[in-house]
Design a protein around this motif. Structure first.
Motif, PDB file in Angstrom:
ATOM      1  N   GLU A  77       0.833  -1.217   0.000  1.00 38.20           N
ATOM      2  CA  GLU A  77       0.000   0.000   0.000  1.00 38.20           C
ATOM      3  C   GLU A  77       0.860   1.256   0.000  1.00 38.20           C
ATOM      4  OE1 GLU A  77      -3.290   0.411  -0.622  1.00 38.20           O
ATOM      5  OE2 GLU A  77      -3.121  -1.732  -1.053  1.00 38.20           O
ATOM      6  N   ILE A  78       1.975   1.230   0.708  1.00 40.08           N
ATOM      7  CA  ILE A  78       2.899   2.369   0.718  1.00 40.08           C
ATOM      8  C   ILE A  78       3.506   2.537  -0.681  1.00 40.08           C
ATOM      9  CG2 ILE A  78       5.061   3.296   1.670  1.00 40.08           C
ATOM     10  CD1 ILE A  78       2.813   3.388   3.699  1.00 40.08           C
ATOM     11  N   ILE A  79       3.822   1.423  -1.302  1.00 35.13           N
ATOM     12  CA  ILE A  79       4.380   1.464  -2.658  1.00 35.13           C
ATOM     13  C   ILE A  79       3.346   2.017  -3.638  1.00 35.13           C
ATOM     14  CG2 ILE A  79       5.358   0.072  -4.537  1.00 35.13           C
ATOM     15  CD1 ILE A  79       7.148   0.488  -1.944  1.00 35.13           C
ATOM     16  N   LYS A  80       2.096   1.590  -3.514  1.00 32.24           N
ATOM     17  CA  LYS A  80       1.035   2.116  -4.387  1.00 32.24           C
ATOM     18  C   LYS A  80       0.861   3.616  -4.184  1.00 32.24           C
ATOM     19  CE  LYS A  80      -1.887  -1.960  -4.876  1.00 32.24           C
ATOM     20  NZ  LYS A  80      -3.201  -2.540  -4.588  1.00 32.24           N
ATOM     21  N   LYS A  81       0.910   4.062  -2.934  1.00 32.95           N
ATOM     22  CA  LYS A  81       0.776   5.497  -2.646  1.00 32.95           C
ATOM     23  C   LYS A  81       1.959   6.275  -3.218  1.00 32.95           C
ATOM     24  CE  LYS A  81      -2.078   4.910   1.475  1.00 32.95           C
ATOM     25  NZ  LYS A  81      -2.104   4.954   2.932  1.00 32.95           N
ATOM     26  N   THR A  82       3.140   5.696  -3.140  1.00 34.98           N
ATOM     27  CA  THR A  82       4.333   6.322  -3.720  1.00 34.98           C
ATOM     28  C   THR A  82       4.163   6.447  -5.230  1.00 34.98           C
ATOM     29  OG1 THR A  82       5.691   5.380  -1.962  1.00 34.98           O
ATOM     30  CG2 THR A  82       6.846   6.128  -3.956  1.00 34.98           C
ATOM     31  N   PHE A  83       3.714   5.376  -5.847  1.00 33.07           N
ATOM     32  CA  PHE A  83       3.448   5.385  -7.281  1.00 33.07           C
ATOM     33  C   PHE A  83       2.430   6.475  -7.628  1.00 33.07           C
ATOM     34  CE2 PHE A  83       0.767   4.173 -10.836  1.00 33.07           C
ATOM     35  CZ  PHE A  83       1.693   3.916 -11.836  1.00 33.07           C
ATOM     36  N   ASP A  84       1.350   6.543  -6.850  1.00 29.94           N
ATOM     37  CA  ASP A  84       0.303   7.535  -7.110  1.00 29.94           C
ATOM     38  C   ASP A  84       0.834   8.964  -7.017  1.00 29.94           C
ATOM     39  OD1 ASP A  84      -1.591   5.559  -7.580  1.00 29.94           O
ATOM     40  OD2 ASP A  84      -2.450   5.664  -5.553  1.00 29.94           O
ATOM     41  N   LEU A  85       1.734   9.215  -6.077  1.00 28.07           N
ATOM     42  CA  LEU A  85       2.328  10.553  -5.950  1.00 28.07           C
ATOM     43  C   LEU A  85       3.188  10.879  -7.170  1.00 28.07           C
ATOM     44  CD1 LEU A  85       3.277  10.511  -2.159  1.00 28.07           C
ATOM     45  CD2 LEU A  85       1.515  11.932  -3.237  1.00 28.07           C
ATOM     46  N   CYS A  86       3.974   9.925  -7.630  1.00 26.38           N
ATOM     47  CA  CYS A  86       4.801  10.132  -8.823  1.00 26.38           C
ATOM     48  C   CYS A  86       3.925  10.303 -10.062  1.00 26.38           C
ATOM     49  CB  CYS A  86       5.771   8.963  -9.010  1.00 26.38           C
ATOM     50  SG  CYS A  86       7.037   8.835  -7.735  1.00 26.38           S
ATOM     51  N   ARG A  87       2.907   9.480 -10.168  1.00 31.28           N
ATOM     52  CA  ARG A  87       1.972   9.555 -11.299  1.00 31.28           C
ATOM     53  C   ARG A  87       1.237  10.886 -11.302  1.00 31.28           C
ATOM     54  NH1 ARG A  87      -3.401   8.414 -11.776  1.00 31.28           N
ATOM     55  NH2 ARG A  87      -4.117   7.719 -13.804  1.00 31.28           N
ATOM     56  N   SER A  88       0.767  11.331 -10.143  1.00 34.38           N
ATOM     57  CA  SER A  88       0.040  12.609 -10.043  1.00 34.38           C
ATOM     58  C   SER A  88       0.925  13.777 -10.443  1.00 34.38           C
ATOM     59  CB  SER A  88      -0.486  12.822  -8.627  1.00 34.38           C
ATOM     60  OG  SER A  88      -1.494  11.897  -8.344  1.00 34.38           O
ATOM     61  N   PHE A  89       2.179  13.736 -10.013  1.00 32.63           N
ATOM     62  CA  PHE A  89       3.131  14.770 -10.406  1.00 32.63           C
ATOM     63  C   PHE A  89       3.204  14.850 -11.923  1.00 32.63           C
ATOM     64  CE2 PHE A  89       7.459  15.644 -11.859  1.00 32.63           C
ATOM     65  CZ  PHE A  89       7.628  16.941 -11.403  1.00 32.63           C
ATOM     66  N   ALA A  90       3.365  13.697 -12.563  1.00 34.97           N
ATOM     67  CA  ALA A  90       3.472  13.655 -14.018  1.00 34.97           C
ATOM     68  C   ALA A  90       2.174  14.091 -14.694  1.00 34.97           C
ATOM     69  CB  ALA A  90       3.858  12.247 -14.472  1.00 34.97           C
ATOM     70  N   LEU A  91       1.043  13.655 -14.170  1.00 38.20           N
ATOM     71  CA  LEU A  91      -0.250  14.042 -14.750  1.00 38.20           C
ATOM     72  C   LEU A  91      -0.419  15.559 -14.763  1.00 38.20           C
ATOM     73  CD1 LEU A  91      -2.672  11.388 -13.206  1.00 38.20           C
ATOM     74  CD2 LEU A  91      -2.135  11.678 -15.638  1.00 38.20           C
ATOM     75  N   ASN A  92       0.030  16.219 -13.716  1.00 38.90           N
ATOM     76  CA  ASN A  92      -0.113  17.672 -13.616  1.00 38.90           C
ATOM     77  C   ASN A  92       0.687  18.423 -14.661  1.00 38.90           C
ATOM     78  OD1 ASN A  92      -1.945  17.702 -11.481  1.00 38.90           O
ATOM     79  ND2 ASN A  92      -0.323  17.643  -9.959  1.00 38.90           N
ATOM     80  N   ILE A  93       1.799  17.851 -15.102  1.00 37.66           N
ATOM     81  CA  ILE A  93       2.610  18.572 -16.089  1.00 37.66           C
ATOM     82  C   ILE A  93       2.520  17.993 -17.502  1.00 37.66           C
ATOM     83  CG2 ILE A  93       4.237  19.546 -14.429  1.00 37.66           C
ATOM     84  CD1 ILE A  93       6.203  17.332 -15.132  1.00 37.66           C
ATOM     85  N   LEU A  94       2.145  16.713 -17.621  1.00 40.98           N
ATOM     86  CA  LEU A  94       2.142  16.062 -18.935  1.00 40.98           C
ATOM     87  C   LEU A  94       0.759  15.677 -19.448  1.00 40.98           C
ATOM     88  CD1 LEU A  94       5.083  13.534 -18.408  1.00 40.98           C
ATOM     89  CD2 LEU A  94       5.170  15.695 -19.671  1.00 40.98           C
ATOM     90  N   GLY A  95      -0.179  15.484 -18.535  1.00 36.06           N
ATOM     91  CA  GLY A  95      -1.480  14.967 -18.935  1.00 36.06           C
ATOM     92  C   GLY A  95      -1.483  13.446 -18.960  1.00 36.06           C
ATOM     93  N   THR A  96      -2.653  12.885 -19.192  1.00 39.25           N
ATOM     94  CA  THR A  96      -2.852  11.438 -19.085  1.00 39.25           C
ATOM     95  C   THR A  96      -2.089  10.641 -20.136  1.00 39.25           C
ATOM     96  OG1 THR A  96      -5.047  11.842 -18.188  1.00 39.25           O
ATOM     97  CG2 THR A  96      -4.611   9.626 -18.996  1.00 39.25           C
ATOM     98  N   GLU A  97      -2.176  11.040 -21.384  1.00 41.59           N
ATOM     99  CA  GLU A  97      -1.585  10.251 -22.462  1.00 41.59           C
ATOM    100  C   GLU A  97      -0.070  10.141 -22.333  1.00 41.59           C
ATOM    101  OE1 GLU A  97      -1.269  10.421 -27.291  1.00 41.59           O
ATOM    102  OE2 GLU A  97      -3.127  11.150 -26.369  1.00 41.59           O
ATOM    103  N   LEU A  98       0.617  11.261 -22.131  1.00 41.80           N
ATOM    104  CA  LEU A  98       2.074  11.220 -22.011  1.00 41.80           C
ATOM    105  C   LEU A  98       2.525  10.538 -20.720  1.00 41.80           C
ATOM    106  CD1 LEU A  98       3.265  14.673 -23.414  1.00 41.80           C
ATOM    107  CD2 LEU A  98       3.791  12.397 -24.309  1.00 41.80           C
ATOM    108  N   THR A  99       1.785  10.765 -19.626  1.00 37.93           N
ATOM    109  CA  THR A  99       2.132  10.102 -18.368  1.00 37.93           C
ATOM    110  C   THR A  99       2.063   8.594 -18.530  1.00 37.93           C
ATOM    111  OG1 THR A  99       1.399  11.968 -17.018  1.00 37.93           O
ATOM    112  CG2 THR A  99       1.466   9.810 -15.945  1.00 37.93           C
ATOM    113  N   THR A 100       0.987   8.115 -19.129  1.00 36.00           N
ATOM    114  CA  THR A 100       0.819   6.679 -19.357  1.00 36.00           C
ATOM    115  C   THR A 100       1.925   6.143 -20.260  1.00 36.00           C
ATOM    116  OG1 THR A 100      -1.568   6.897 -19.082  1.00 36.00           O
ATOM    117  CG2 THR A 100      -0.782   4.922 -20.211  1.00 36.00           C
ATOM    118  N   GLN A 101       2.261   6.888 -21.296  1.00 38.53           N
ATOM    119  CA  GLN A 101       3.328   6.472 -22.211  1.00 38.53           C
ATOM    120  C   GLN A 101       4.665   6.378 -21.478  1.00 38.53           C
ATOM    121  OE1 GLN A 101       3.772   8.874 -25.782  1.00 38.53           O
ATOM    122  NE2 GLN A 101       5.956   8.427 -25.826  1.00 38.53           N
TER     123      GLN A 101
END
Length: 127
Positions: A10-34
């Motif tokens: 769960e800590i790892i998932k939360k860490t992932f979510d924080l990194c993903r959210s950071f990327a989503l804020n600057i790149l958007g969904t498509e580039l973050t997923t890529q």
């Protein structure tokens, strides 16, 4: 001698979510997923235990185990290092991404697990 703390998925998932959210804020969904998928594919041949970490169709993380080993923590840290490194190369002028700042809310458990140590050791690696 203190026993290594259990590595909580769960800590790892939360860490992932924080990194993903950071990327989503600057790149958007498509580039973050890529970037998530590309960095995963680059790391997997070197860290086969990364196979326990799966991205679903909406780029959310699923972990196939209830407890994780140091090898899995290392593979996850290297993956997140590669993911953030690729974002930094893509976004000209983006300041160095400080993982401790990004994951401030999880700093204590991540430090105890050894995540930051693995993450920073991976800075010098090239894939």
């Amino acid at each position: 001698m203190a026993k290594n703390p259990e590595i909580d998925p769960e800590i790892i998932k939360k860490t992932f979510d924080l990194c993903r959210s950071f990327a989503l804020n600057i790149l958007g969904t498509e580039l973050t997923t890529q970037f998530l998928k590309d960095s995963y594919r680059k790391i997997l041949p070197y860290f086969h235990v990364l196979k326990h970490f799966k991205l679903n169709d909406t780029a959310h993380l699923n972990i196939a185990k209830n407890t994780l080993t140091d090898k899995e923590l290392l593979s996850f840290a290297v993956w997140m290092q590669q993911f953030l490194k690729e974002i930094q190369h893509f976004m000209i002028g983006l300041e160095k991404i400080e993982i401790e700042s990004l994951t401030e809310s999880l700093k204590e458990p991540l430090q105890q697990m050894g995540f930051y140590e693995y993450f920073h050791q991976a800075e010098e690696l090239e894939y």
